[in-house]
Design a protein around this motif. Structure first.
Motif, PDB file in Angstrom:
ATOM      1  N   SER A 305       0.858  -1.179   0.000  1.00 40.42           N
ATOM      2  CA  SER A 305       0.000   0.000   0.000  1.00 40.42           C
ATOM      3  C   SER A 305       0.897   1.232   0.000  1.00 40.42           C
ATOM      4  O   SER A 305       1.926   1.260   0.684  1.00 40.42           O
ATOM      5  N   ALA A 336      -5.210   0.439  -1.640  1.00 41.09           N
ATOM      6  CA  ALA A 336      -5.290   1.731  -0.946  1.00 41.09           C
ATOM      7  C   ALA A 336      -6.729   2.196  -0.916  1.00 41.09           C
ATOM      8  O   ALA A 336      -7.509   1.901  -1.822  1.00 41.09           O
ATOM      9  N   LYS A 340      -6.865   7.884   0.575  1.00 42.35           N
ATOM     10  CA  LYS A 340      -5.411   7.931   0.499  1.00 42.35           C
ATOM     11  C   LYS A 340      -4.961   8.310  -0.907  1.00 42.35           C
ATOM     12  O   LYS A 340      -4.075   9.157  -1.080  1.00 42.35           O
TER      13      LYS A 340
END
Length: 379
Positions: A305, A336, A340
């Motif tokens: 991520s 993700a 984000k």
């Protein structure tokens, strides 16, 4: 810019690939695990990028692996203004490029310390340099910033990323970027220096603290400070877990988003480490590079991520996922939350292997939910 001060923390980043998550206070253990210095090579890469653009720059450096070697290797003839072996300016043998004495400091020796960084920066300020270029991580950034602050200097600083964790917004995205920025910047802005408690970090807890606000060259390729994103990733984790393949090996990178997937699979994740799992069994927990390679069996998927606010998927906080590990895997899955990704302009990689970096660049599908993905470019 007419003059530059260069200092290298030669042990920065040594603990990454061997699973220590940092090197502060752990040099001996890193060496026992077979760690190799990475900062000197990254210093050379940054200075070579700078030399191509400004070969006539006056360069002041700390002795040997603390800066002078990389400057010479890049093409400069630096003036050594600090040598830990003499406690002051370099001696003749430390400034003439001789291969013997000039390389007698072991980059992995615990004897090279934060005090060397601070002493070098004081010497740079005495020479009135236009920029302090340092190579290291957040701890090195703090050492540089403390000297600038104590001196009341307005001299800007710029970091070449070499540490395991980099939470400060004073670094070039890559070493080559740092060299280019140093050559081309024409203005500065105030940016944050943050540090993290490494002991807590190794136990899976992130404790950051703002240490300083310092002038830094303005450029698109100065990375942002790390942000910790929040949000519900339950759907993402559930969707991923539904699609795992029984005979596939999964290498789970650090972070809470990937950790949510592990929990969905019944794994107790090492939140800031790397875990290897296949068909219900944890093959390696909080693994080093060698542990991962030993456990890997094809087919294999690496699950990562991006770091919030920065976008790195490889090269920050997960050095265990080395070029050798990446090349052994036939699939990389990036996960993700939408929130984000909204705060990230692009995904980034920085893993000390230009060929693998280049292979990773391009458009990738990022899993954002149970059924949703989003196309994001790795630059």
């Amino acid at each position: 810019m007419e003059s530059l001060g260069v200092v290298v923390n030669p042990i920065a980043g040594m603990g990454g690939r061997v699973g220590l998550k940092g090197t502060d206070g752990n040099v001996a253990e890193a060496r026992r695990r077979g760690a190799e210095p990475r900062a000197p090579d990254r210093a050379k890469e940054a200075l070579s990028s700078l030399y191509r653009r400004n070969p006539d720059l006056a360069v002041y450096a700390a002795a040997t692996v603390l800066g002078a070697d990389a400057a010479r290797d890049a093409g400069y003839e630096p003036e050594v203004v600090y040598d830990p072996r003499t406690g002051g300016e370099g001696t003749a043998d430390a400034t003439n490029g001789a291969a013997g004495p000039s390389r007698s400091i072991d980059p992995a020796e615990p004897g090279t310390s934060a005090a060397d960084t601070r002493n070098a920066v004081r010497a740079f300020l005495d020479r009135g340099v236009d920029l302090v270029l340092f190579v290291g991580g957040d701890g090195t950034a703090v050492d540089v910033a403390e000297v600038l602050d104590a001196d009341g200097a307005e001299t800007p600083m710029l970091g070449v990323p070499a540490g395991v964790k980099i939470y400060s917004s004073v670094f070039g995205v890559t070493p080559a970027d740092a060299g280019r920025i140093a050559a081309e910047f024409d203005r500065v802005e105030d940016r944050e220096v943050n540090d993290i408690d490494e002991a807590a970090y190794r136990e899976g807890e992130v404790r950051t603290e703002l240490k300083a606000v310092v002038p830094v060259p303005v450029a698109p390729d100065v990375q942002s400070s790390k942000q910790i994103s929040s949000g519900n990733v339950d759907g993402l984790a559930s969707g991923f877990a539904r699609e795992v393949e029984a005979e596939r090996t999964y290498v789970f990178g650090p972070g809470s988003t990937v950790g949510a997937i592990e929990e969905e699979l019944g794994i107790d994740p090492s939140p800031l480490g790397v875990d290897v799992w296949r068909n219900g069994d944890v093959l390696a927990r909080d693994a080093s590079e060698s542990d991962i390679l030993d456990a890997l069996d094809e087919p294999a998927t690496i699950v990562v991520s991006p770091i919030g606010g920065q976008g790195f998927i490889f090269g920050r906080g997960n050095h265990q996922l080395s070029p050798a590990v990446i090349e052994r895997a036939d699939e990389i899955e990036v996960v993700a939350s939408e929130s984000k990704l909204d705060a990230i302009a692009a995904l980034r990689v920085d893993i000390d292997d230009p060929a693998v970096d280049e292979e990773l660049r391009g458009w990738v599908q990022v899993r954002t939910g149970r059924f949703t993905t989003r196309l994001v470019k790795v630059v």
